[in-house]
Enzyme design. Structure first.
Site, mmCIF file in Angstrom:
data_model
loop_
_atom_site.group_PDB
_atom_site.id
_atom_site.type_symbol
_atom_site.label_atom_id
_atom_site.label_comp_id
_atom_site.label_asym_id
_atom_site.label_seq_id
_atom_site.Cartn_x
_atom_site.Cartn_y
_atom_site.Cartn_z
ATOM 1 N N PRO A 2 45.198 39.864 46.842
ATOM 2 C CA PRO A 2 43.832 40.146 46.426
ATOM 3 C C PRO A 2 43.661 41.590 45.965
ATOM 4 C CG PRO A 2 43.872 39.121 48.593
ATOM 5 C CD PRO A 2 45.274 39.480 48.248
ATOM 6 N N TYR A 3 42.823 41.738 44.972
ATOM 7 C CA TYR A 3 42.449 43.046 44.439
ATOM 8 C C TYR A 3 40.929 43.070 44.390
ATOM 9 C CZ TYR A 3 41.450 46.571 40.895
ATOM 10 O OH TYR A 3 40.936 47.633 40.205
#
Length: 71
Positions: A2-3
């Site tokens: 995830p970013y």
């Protein structure tokens, strides 16, 4: 992996507040999606207030309009 990109206006968020945001977002992704904190990236970008706008107005003008409308 995830970013998460958090954009806030540059109005004095402290280092501790930013750390709390990073931890909170990381913990939430771990709790809800079982994402590994070691592979979770959180970026906080501070935007100059004069570069932020909504409602068709620069942020300071919009806030002044809200205050005027409220009272």
């Amino acid at each position: 992996m995830p970013y998460v990109n958090i954009q806030i206006t540059r109005e004095g968020a402290t280092r501790a507040q930013k750390a709390e945001l990073i931890k909170g977002v990381t913990d939430l992704l771990n709790t809800v999606l079982q994402k590994d904190p070691a592979s979770t990236f959180v970026i906080i970008e501070e935007v100059a207030l004069e570069d932020w706008g909504w409602g068709g107005l620069p942020a300071l003008e919009y806030r002044a309009k809200l205050r005027a409308d409220q009272g």
